[in-house]
Design a protein around this motif. Structure first.
Motif, mmCIF file in Angstrom:
data_model
loop_
_atom_site.group_PDB
_atom_site.id
_atom_site.type_symbol
_atom_site.label_atom_id
_atom_site.label_comp_id
_atom_site.label_asym_id
_atom_site.label_seq_id
_atom_site.Cartn_x
_atom_site.Cartn_y
_atom_site.Cartn_z
ATOM 1 N N LEU A 1 0.835 -1.202 0.000
ATOM 2 C CA LEU A 1 0.000 0.000 0.000
ATOM 3 C C LEU A 1 0.870 1.251 0.000
ATOM 4 O O LEU A 1 0.823 2.070 0.903
ATOM 5 N N THR A 2 1.665 1.402 -1.014
ATOM 6 C CA THR A 2 2.559 2.553 -1.116
ATOM 7 C C THR A 2 1.784 3.777 -1.605
ATOM 8 O O THR A 2 0.806 3.652 -2.347
ATOM 9 N N PRO A 3 2.181 4.983 -1.206
ATOM 10 C CA PRO A 3 1.441 6.198 -1.585
ATOM 11 C C PRO A 3 1.395 6.385 -3.095
ATOM 12 O O PRO A 3 2.385 6.163 -3.798
ATOM 13 N N ALA A 4 0.235 6.809 -3.599
ATOM 14 C CA ALA A 4 0.071 7.098 -5.023
ATOM 15 C C ALA A 4 0.324 8.582 -5.273
ATOM 16 O O ALA A 4 -0.490 9.292 -5.847
ATOM 17 N N THR A 5 1.484 9.082 -4.824
ATOM 18 C CA THR A 5 1.777 10.506 -4.894
ATOM 19 C C THR A 5 3.090 10.754 -5.615
ATOM 20 O O THR A 5 3.927 9.869 -5.739
ATOM 21 N N THR A 6 3.239 11.986 -6.077
ATOM 22 C CA THR A 6 4.483 12.458 -6.675
ATOM 23 C C THR A 6 4.987 13.626 -5.847
ATOM 24 O O THR A 6 4.278 14.138 -4.975
ATOM 25 N N ALA A 7 6.208 14.080 -6.142
ATOM 26 C CA ALA A 7 6.756 15.232 -5.429
ATOM 27 C C ALA A 7 5.874 16.457 -5.629
ATOM 28 O O ALA A 7 5.631 17.233 -4.686
ATOM 29 N N ALA A 8 5.362 16.639 -6.834
ATOM 30 C CA ALA A 8 4.506 17.788 -7.100
ATOM 31 C C ALA A 8 3.216 17.724 -6.275
ATOM 32 O O ALA A 8 2.735 18.737 -5.754
ATOM 33 N N THR A 9 2.648 16.503 -6.130
ATOM 34 C CA THR A 9 1.435 16.344 -5.339
ATOM 35 C C THR A 9 1.691 16.657 -3.871
ATOM 36 O O THR A 9 0.891 17.334 -3.213
ATOM 37 N N VAL A 10 2.806 16.184 -3.344
ATOM 38 C CA VAL A 10 3.155 16.444 -1.942
ATOM 39 C C VAL A 10 3.293 17.941 -1.701
ATOM 40 O O VAL A 10 2.790 18.487 -0.700
ATOM 41 N N LEU A 11 3.979 18.641 -2.595
ATOM 42 C CA LEU A 11 4.155 20.086 -2.437
ATOM 43 C C LEU A 11 2.835 20.830 -2.584
ATOM 44 O O LEU A 11 2.568 21.808 -1.868
ATOM 45 N N ALA A 12 1.981 20.380 -3.508
ATOM 46 C CA ALA A 12 0.673 21.010 -3.663
ATOM 47 C C ALA A 12 -0.175 20.835 -2.407
ATOM 48 O O ALA A 12 -0.891 21.752 -1.986
ATOM 49 N N TRP A 13 -0.093 19.662 -1.777
ATOM 50 C CA TRP A 13 -0.828 19.431 -0.532
ATOM 51 C C TRP A 13 -0.298 20.323 0.590
ATOM 52 O O TRP A 13 -1.073 20.836 1.392
ATOM 53 N N SER A 14 0.990 20.490 0.654
ATOM 54 C CA SER A 14 1.561 21.376 1.668
ATOM 55 C C SER A 14 1.022 22.792 1.500
ATOM 56 O O SER A 14 0.641 23.454 2.476
ATOM 57 N N ASP A 15 0.961 23.262 0.254
ATOM 58 C CA ASP A 15 0.445 24.600 -0.022
ATOM 59 C C ASP A 15 -1.031 24.693 0.347
ATOM 60 O O ASP A 15 -1.474 25.667 0.977
ATOM 61 N N TRP A 16 -1.814 23.665 -0.002
ATOM 62 C CA TRP A 16 -3.248 23.676 0.292
ATOM 63 C C TRP A 16 -3.501 23.669 1.797
ATOM 64 O O TRP A 16 -4.352 24.407 2.301
ATOM 65 N N ARG A 17 -2.748 22.844 2.534
ATOM 66 C CA ARG A 17 -2.944 22.775 3.989
ATOM 67 C C ARG A 17 -2.658 24.123 4.641
ATOM 68 O O ARG A 17 -3.392 24.562 5.537
ATOM 69 N N ARG A 18 -1.583 24.769 4.211
ATOM 70 C CA ARG A 18 -1.222 26.039 4.831
ATOM 71 C C ARG A 18 -2.233 27.136 4.507
ATOM 72 O O ARG A 18 -2.536 27.992 5.338
#
Length: 423
Positions: A389-406
């Motif tokens: 069950l490895t994450p279905a994410t990319t570096a761009a997705t992780v950074l976009a989530w960080s921006d959205w959370r903040r």
């Protein structure tokens, strides 16, 4: 270990509940939700699970819990059937208990300052009453009810409406919620010879009477001050006074099951009650070191030996271990929802994830010569998270989530500050 087989098992279970979802979108999201609960993601709320699944926003996960069309009670029933299919045994034990979910606010359904067994004190929390099934093959949670306090919730229509509490959800005590779950399980044919629970349930005469009417045995904890009738039912006396009068020959040493440090060995004695000692007994446990006593009221449709009652009494601790695994492994308490339906849906999906682990663990063969213990629920969850069950994410997705959370946190902080300035 057959990790590929675990993947097939996951697919089989999700296929089993697929018909409870009325559209393909929530069905797919539910699969991603449960996959996230079984993964190694740090927090298992909608934000984290959505990121784990590769979504760009938490909307689909939140909609799954709040407004999507699916039958959470039907999924709960499927969990029960799955557990019975893989763990069922004629000598099975049904266990009732509650656990607390700590909260900071006052708007989540059922939340208020109340006693939480989790913290062992009065805290601001929600309380869920659960039913577990345990047998020699394993154990799992099979039912749940959210406890709604009578004062502050059941008698407040505005608060009920805001939290999405349906009109049919009326006040019920914890023993009554437990009785409803027990009746549903027994009516569905769950193979259980026994019921056990702590003092909250053992002190309720109506619950005990209903189990006796069904011919189901029980070993239910009661307080030391409980009054019982001994000497052929002629003498009323407190439970602790009856135990104090026992001769030394009445005590026997038995194990209540294996714990983390080996067999849990105690001194045990039993006393016939109500002039019906073949069916009703007071079971007394004494700590071999401290001498501390614990008491259980017992009913046995047919005569059984003392070790049988001891085994059932020891099984009660299984549900505490289940709560620990459910919270630590599959995020039972990681939800961030206020709505009554949303609570039931998150809890149900967490129970489904835990059941998948339980039936997978039950399918592992014993290998006493290997020098290793059997694969546990915790270890299977860790391996699933690391290998499948490895994450279905990319570096761009992780950074976009960080921006959205903040951004979201900035809006929330501004709203809180404005509300405080108005007050």
């Amino acid at each position: 270990m057959d990790v590929d087989r675990w993947s097939v098992r996951f697919d089989e279970v999700m296929g089993r509940v697929a018909g409870r979802f009325f559209r393909v979108e929530p069905r797919s999201t539910a699969r991603e939700f449960v996959s996230g609960l079984l993964s190694s993601v740090e927090r298992k709320n909608c934000w984290w699970l959505a990121e784990q699944a590769g979504h760009h926003r938490p909307d689909a996960m939140q909609r799954l819990l709040r407004s999507a069309r699916w039958d959470e009670d039907g999924v709960r029933d499927d969990i029960r059937d799955l557990v019975v299919e893989h763990l069922g045994d004629p000598g099975g034990v049904l266990i009732v208990d509650e656990t607390g979910f700590l909260k900071k606010g006052a708007h989540s359904a059922g939340v208020q300052r109340q006693y939480s067994g989790t913290g062992g004190r009065i805290e601001n929390c929600q309380v869920g009453v659960f039913l577990a099934y345990a047998s020699r093959h394993g154990r799992a949670l099979i039912d749940r009810r959210l406890y709604l306090p009578e004062h502050g919730w059941c008698d407040d229509p505005g608060r009920r409406e805001a939290a999405g509490i349906p009109p049919e959800a009326v006040f019920a005590t914890k023993p009554r919620l437990a009785a409803d779950m027990l009746a549903a399980a027994l009516d569905a044919g769950v193979p259980a010879r026994w019921v056990t629970g702590d003092e909250v349930y053992g002190q309720d005469p109506r619950l005990r009477a209903e189990l006796e009417d069904r011919g189901v045995g029980y070993v239910l904890a009661v307080a030391c001050s409980t009054r019982v009738r001994i000497n052929g039912g002629r003498t009323p006396v407190r439970a602790d006074k009856a135990a104090a009068a026992l001769p030394a020959s009445a005590w026997h040493t038995h194990s209540a099951g294996d714990g983390a440090k080996g067999p849990r060995r105690y001194h045990w004695a039993w006393i016939a009650l109500d002039g019906d000692g073949h069916r009703r007994q007071l079971l007394v446990r004494r700590n071999r070191t401290t001498g501390e006593l614990a008491f259980h009221r017992c009913f046995t449709p047919h005569p059984v030996p003392l070790p049988a009652l001891v085994r059932v009494a020891g099984t009660r601790w299984s549900i505490e271990e289940l709560f620990q695994a459910a919270k630590g492994c599959v995020g039972l308490d990681h939800y961030q929802v206020r709505n009554h339906r949303s609570w039931n849906r998150h809890i149900t999906l967490a129970m489904l994830a835990l059941a998948i682990l339980a039936v997978t663990a039950a399918g592992q063969p014993d290998d006493p010569g290997s020098g290793r213990i059997r694969l546990t629920v915790n270890e299977i969850r860790r391996l699933l998270g690391a290998l499948l069950l490895t994450p279905a994410t990319t570096a761009a997705t992780v950074l976009a989530w960080s921006d959205w959370r903040r951004q979201h946190q900035a809006r929330a902080r501004k709203a809180h500050y404005q509300a405080r300035l108005r007050s």
